[in-house]
Design an enzyme around this catalytic site. Structure first.
Site, PDB file in Angstrom:
ATOM      1  N   THR A  35      -7.947  -4.365   3.838  1.00 28.73           N
ATOM      2  CA  THR A  35      -6.573  -4.779   3.861  1.00 28.73           C
ATOM      3  C   THR A  35      -5.553  -4.665   2.822  1.00 28.73           C
ATOM      4  OG1 THR A  35      -7.236  -7.085   3.347  1.00 28.73           O
ATOM      5  CG2 THR A  35      -7.261  -6.435   5.671  1.00 28.73           C
TER       6      THR A  35
ATOM      7  N   GLY B 113      11.004  -4.940 -13.438  1.00 24.95           N
ATOM      8  CA  GLY B 113       9.552  -4.827 -13.455  1.00 24.95           C
ATOM      9  C   GLY B 113       9.730  -3.455 -13.833  1.00 24.95           C
TER      10      GLY B 113
ATOM     11  N   ARG C 270      -0.790  -1.805  11.738  1.00 18.88           N
ATOM     12  CA  ARG C 270       0.314  -0.820  12.180  1.00 18.88           C
ATOM     13  C   ARG C 270      -0.229   0.174  13.231  1.00 18.88           C
ATOM     14  NH1 ARG C 270       0.464  -0.497   6.437  1.00 18.88           N
ATOM     15  NH2 ARG C 270       2.587  -0.805   5.582  1.00 18.88           N
TER      16      ARG C 270
ATOM     17  N   MET D 229      -5.172  -0.708  -8.692  1.00 20.08           N
ATOM     18  CA  MET D 229      -4.685  -0.715  -7.308  1.00 20.08           C
ATOM     19  C   MET D 229      -3.977   0.935  -7.036  1.00 20.08           C
ATOM     20  SD  MET D 229      -2.963  -4.287  -7.005  1.00 20.08           S
ATOM     21  CE  MET D 229      -3.321  -5.139  -5.689  1.00 20.08           C
ATOM     22  N   LEU D 230      -4.966   1.802  -6.892  1.00 17.19           N
ATOM     23  CA  LEU D 230      -4.534   3.224  -6.728  1.00 17.19           C
ATOM     24  C   LEU D 230      -5.299   3.536  -5.460  1.00 17.19           C
ATOM     25  CD1 LEU D 230      -4.727   4.286 -10.421  1.00 17.19           C
ATOM     26  CD2 LEU D 230      -3.019   4.241  -9.071  1.00 17.19           C
TER      27      LEU D 230
ATOM     28  N   HIS E 203      -4.456  32.078 -19.105  1.00 13.95           N
ATOM     29  CA  HIS E 203      -3.234  32.429 -19.742  1.00 13.95           C
ATOM     30  C   HIS E 203      -2.155  33.009 -19.006  1.00 13.95           C
ATOM     31  CE1 HIS E 203      -0.541  33.092 -23.068  1.00 13.95           C
ATOM     32  NE2 HIS E 203      -0.409  34.245 -22.722  1.00 13.95           N
TER      33      HIS E 203
HETATM   34  C1  LIG Z   1       5.715   2.719  -3.597  1.00 15.69           C
HETATM   35  C2  LIG Z   1       4.164   2.752  -4.018  1.00 15.69           C
HETATM   36  C3  LIG Z   1       3.731   3.915  -4.471  1.00 15.69           C
HETATM   37  C4  LIG Z   1       2.523   4.170  -4.650  1.00 15.69           C
HETATM   38  N1  LIG Z   1       2.088   5.202  -5.244  1.00 15.69           N
HETATM   39  C5  LIG Z   1       0.770   5.703  -5.414  1.00 15.69           C
HETATM   40  C6  LIG Z   1       0.473   6.869  -6.117  1.00 15.69           C
HETATM   41  O1  LIG Z   1       1.142   7.776  -6.250  1.00 15.69           O
HETATM   42  N2  LIG Z   1      -0.813   7.084  -6.130  1.00 15.69           N
HETATM   43  C7  LIG Z   1      -1.726   6.069  -5.891  1.00 15.69           C
HETATM   44  O2  LIG Z   1      -3.134   6.433  -5.961  1.00 15.69           O
HETATM   45  N3  LIG Z   1      -1.489   4.953  -5.376  1.00 15.69           N
HETATM   46  C8  LIG Z   1      -0.097   4.638  -5.265  1.00 15.69           C
HETATM   47  N4  LIG Z   1       0.365   3.631  -4.560  1.00 15.69           N
HETATM   48  C9  LIG Z   1      -0.686   2.432  -4.246  1.00 15.69           C
HETATM   49  C10 LIG Z   1      -1.428   2.795  -2.981  1.00 15.69           C
HETATM   50  O3  LIG Z   1      -0.421   2.815  -1.946  1.00 15.69           O
HETATM   51  C11 LIG Z   1      -2.594   1.804  -2.665  1.00 15.69           C
HETATM   52  O4  LIG Z   1      -3.400   1.625  -3.993  1.00 15.69           O
HETATM   53  C12 LIG Z   1      -3.549   2.142  -1.694  1.00 15.69           C
HETATM   54  O5  LIG Z   1      -2.605   2.131  -0.444  1.00 15.69           O
HETATM   55  C13 LIG Z   1      -4.393   0.942  -1.305  1.00 15.69           C
HETATM   56  O6  LIG Z   1      -5.164   1.265  -0.201  1.00 15.69           O
HETATM   57  P1  LIG Z   1      -6.277   0.494   0.742  1.00 15.69           P
HETATM   58  O7  LIG Z   1      -6.664   1.299   1.397  1.00 15.69           O
HETATM   59  O8  LIG Z   1      -6.780  -0.490  -0.238  1.00 15.69           O
HETATM   60  O9  LIG Z   1      -4.813  -0.503   1.334  1.00 15.69           O
HETATM   61  P2  LIG Z   1      -3.601  -0.230   2.143  1.00 15.69           P
HETATM   62  O10 LIG Z   1      -3.313   1.119   1.732  1.00 15.69           O
HETATM   63  O11 LIG Z   1      -2.574  -1.251   1.666  1.00 15.69           O
HETATM   64  O12 LIG Z   1      -3.972  -0.332   3.525  1.00 15.69           O
HETATM   65  C14 LIG Z   1      -4.367  -1.671   4.146  1.00 15.69           C
HETATM   66  C15 LIG Z   1      -3.800  -1.692   5.621  1.00 15.69           C
HETATM   67  O13 LIG Z   1      -4.394  -2.953   6.150  1.00 15.69           O
HETATM   68  C16 LIG Z   1      -3.970  -3.237   6.986  1.00 15.69           C
HETATM   69  N5  LIG Z   1      -4.103  -4.537   7.380  1.00 15.69           N
HETATM   70  C17 LIG Z   1      -4.035  -5.717   6.653  1.00 15.69           C
HETATM   71  N6  LIG Z   1      -4.569  -6.972   7.136  1.00 15.69           N
HETATM   72  C18 LIG Z   1      -4.798  -6.639   8.427  1.00 15.69           C
HETATM   73  C19 LIG Z   1      -5.253  -7.359   9.203  1.00 15.69           C
HETATM   74  N7  LIG Z   1      -5.658  -8.535   9.261  1.00 15.69           N
HETATM   75  N8  LIG Z   1      -5.577  -6.864  10.502  1.00 15.69           N
HETATM   76  C20 LIG Z   1      -5.299  -5.160  10.739  1.00 15.69           C
HETATM   77  N9  LIG Z   1      -4.786  -4.506   9.494  1.00 15.69           N
HETATM   78  C21 LIG Z   1      -4.489  -5.119   8.338  1.00 15.69           C
HETATM   79  C22 LIG Z   1      -2.176  -2.991   6.743  1.00 15.69           C
HETATM   80  O14 LIG Z   1      -1.169  -2.973   7.847  1.00 15.69           O
HETATM   81  C23 LIG Z   1      -2.557  -1.524   5.965  1.00 15.69           C
HETATM   82  O15 LIG Z   1      -2.215  -0.750   6.965  1.00 15.69           O
HETATM   83  C24 LIG Z   1       1.680   3.184  -4.477  1.00 15.69           C
HETATM   84  C25 LIG Z   1       2.120   2.079  -3.922  1.00 15.69           C
HETATM   85  C26 LIG Z   1       3.335   2.049  -3.563  1.00 15.69           C
HETATM   86  C27 LIG Z   1       4.024   0.494  -2.783  1.00 15.69           C
END
Ligand SMILES: Cc1cc2nc3c(=O)[nH]c(=O)nc-3n(C[C@H](O)[C@H](O)[C@H](O)COP(=O)(O)OP(=O)(O)OC[C@H]3O[C@@H](n4cnc5c(N)ncnc54)[C@H](O)[C@@H]3O)c2cc1C
Length: 472
Positions: free
Chosen positions: A146, A183, A37, A325-326, A451
């Site tokens: 990722t 879901g 991105r 997954m948070l 309070h």
């Molecule tokens: C609708 C929704 C609501 C959510 N609400 C919450 C919430 O309120 N609170 C909470 O704690 N969690 C929430 N989550 C979950 C949270 O978004 C994820 O747990 C969190 O983003 C995971 O972080 P991460 O760094 O592991 O990966 P991600 O945030 O998924 O980031 C991974 C990044 O890796 C990049 N990428 C992947 N493969 C490659 C590659 N080969 N080369 C280059 N770049 C790559 C992607 O483009 C992405 O930008 C929500 C998720 C969704 C979908």
């Protein structure tokens, strides 16, 4: 002259990757982050936590203005929704926050490279840049962050604009008349609440016989009833078998879950379907096999206690490894792995990771549920306090819900806290801190709480876990 290798190359700029990068840079590492991105922040900032919470907040204000302010003597005639403005505000906030991470990267001297990364060896990554050229970067350590992407039901695609995942549900340009959500996990319930508040009829279809399986079941039942009062319809123990796409409507076929007999399906007509069946680790085209990185049966990258994969020198954190997954779990792991790489004792306490559902009322929990304690044969006491007896909740007109504390029957150590009510997501921080320090419910009860605040319900629940509450 050849470029000298980086200390750390991070793949993925989500909450796991970007936080790891910042902490590593603070500890003196040279760091680069690669993401497909252009905008930093990963799923969380771009299509997850942040946009969903912006829209939940906006829709909450809409319902407040339309339905609730009159109780305060404030009459607003002609309250109407302008969805474009709501969506523009959401986009502006996402832009602002993702730019904020760019600022932090520049401040910490972190290089950002937009491109698709592929592992070539335990110290080299190929990066396909947006113009199609390939760059190769070497690093002493490589960190995979990722993330994840949505699970689709087997045999279904999102090949029609009326059928989407959470990403689509955060950018609709009209309010669906009838939104069918497949879901009843936290994403389905948050997005269902959002569109129901804005006027959609929402039906949530769930394979199991209850919502959010990981949640304390008493709390889950309370949430389900609250959502039903807000108009959400639930169809439990049902599975999706087909979606017939007609010009003006979608006809969803549902069968009773686990029913193998040839009963006719139940047909429900709607105009939009949201797949919210959970998320799976994202490792597509990453080259895991090339470097010998192993995954478990669900596709999660296996790591040891140091977050190192089966390929020495390559680490992984966040949604792509097992665990909740948070975003905040990913961030904790990001800090821990950076500190481990710098020779420090980074670690994550997986027993004290809070989880919040931003519905109304909000739900927040940390530690074990009653169901888990029973399954593990642990004897526990329960301290419960309703918000209807909390002064601040009455003042605010937000009396639905309770705080429930589960403590070890012998030691009084807090084992789990489950809150449903207004601002539960903020209240859970106290419980998480208590668990992090192995506090007892008496420790919480004897801590002075301001309070009138919602937090007094936590104090009272703690009193009731080891003795008696004062205000009921
Ligand atoms: C609708 C929704 C609501 C959510 N609400 C919450 C919430 O309120 N609170 C909470 O704690 N969690 C929430 N989550 C979950 C949270 O978004 C994820 O747990 C969190 O983003 C995971 O972080 P991460 O760094 O592991 O990966 P991600 O945030 O998924 O980031 C991974 C990044 O890796 C990049 N990428 C992947 N493969 C490659 C590659 N080969 N080369 C280059 N770049 C790559 C992607 O483009 C992405 O930008 C929500 C998720 C969704 C979908």
């Amino acid at each position: 002259m050849a470029e000298s290798p980086l200390d750390l190359l991070v793949i993925g700029a989500g909450p796991g990757g970007y936080v790891a990068a910042i902490r590593a840079a603070q500890l003196g590492f040279s760091v680069a982050v690669v993401d497909k991105r252009a905008q930093l922040g990963g799923t969380c900032l771009n299509i997850g936590c942040i946009p969903s919470k912006v829209l939940l907040n906006s829709s909450h204000k809409f319902v407040e203005a339309r339905d609730h302010l009159k109780q305060h003597g404030i009459f607003m005639d002609g309250v109407r929704l302008h969805l474009d403005t709501m969506m523009s505000r959401k986009n502006a906030i996402v832009d602002e926050l993702t730019r904020g991470i760019g600022f932090l990267f520049r401040k910490n001297g972190i290089i950002f490279i937009q491109g698709q990364a592929k592992l070539e060896s335990n110290n080299q990554v190929a990066i396909i840049l947006p113009d199609g050229t390939v760059d190769h970067k070497q690093a002493r350590h490589i960190l995979i962050a990722t993330g994840s992407d949505p699970v689709l039901p087997t045999g279904f695609n999102i090949d029609d604009p009326r059928i989407f995942t959470s990403t689509g549900a955060l950018s609709l340009d009209t309010v669906p008349r009838h939104l069918m959500i497949i879901g009843a996990g936290y994403i389905g319930l948050e997005l269902g609440s959002l569109w129901a508040r804005l006027g959609a009829l929402v039906t949530v279809v769930e394979f199991l016989d209850h919502i959010v399986p990981s949640m304390d079941q008493e709390t889950a039942k309370f949430l389900q009833q609250s959502l039903q009062k807000q108009g959400l319809l639930f169809k439990f123990q049902r599975k999706l078998t087909q979606i017939i796409k007609k010009e003006k409507e979608l006809v969803v076929h549902l069968m009773v879950a686990d029913d193998t007999s040839a009963h006719l399906p139940e047909l429900i007509t709607c105009d939009a379907v949201l797949f919210a069946m959970g998320r799976r680790p994202y490792t597509q085209d990453l080259g895991l096999e090339q470097v010998g990185i192993t995954t478990d049966d669900h596709g999660f990258i296996k790591v040891n206690s140091q977050f190192e994969t089966s390929c020495p020198g390559i680490y992984a954190i966040g949604d792509v490894i097992p665990g909740p997954m948070l975003a905040h779990k990913a961030e904790e792991e990001g800090v821990a792995v950076a500190e481990i790489l710098a020779g420090q004792a980074g670690s994550v306490n997986y027993g004290a990771i809070p989880a919040v559902i931003y519905t109304s009322p909000e739900v927040a929990s940390v530690g074990k549920t009653e169901e888990q304690l029973k399954a593990e044969g642990i004897n526990y006491s329960i301290g419960k306090f309703p918000f209807s007896a909390n002064g601040r909740a009455v003042v605010m007109g937000e009396t639905a819900g309770f705080v429930k504390i589960l403590a070890d029957i012998k030691t009084d150590r807090v084992l789990g806290v489950h809150i449903i009510g207004s601002d539960a997501g903020s209240l859970i921080a106290e419980a998480t801190l208590a668990m992090e320090f192995d506090a007892s419910s008496e420790d919480i009860a004897r801590t002075c709480h301001a309070h009138p605040t919602y937090s007094e319900a936590m104090k009272e629940a703690a009193w009731s876990a080891f003795s008696k509450p004062l205000h009921v």
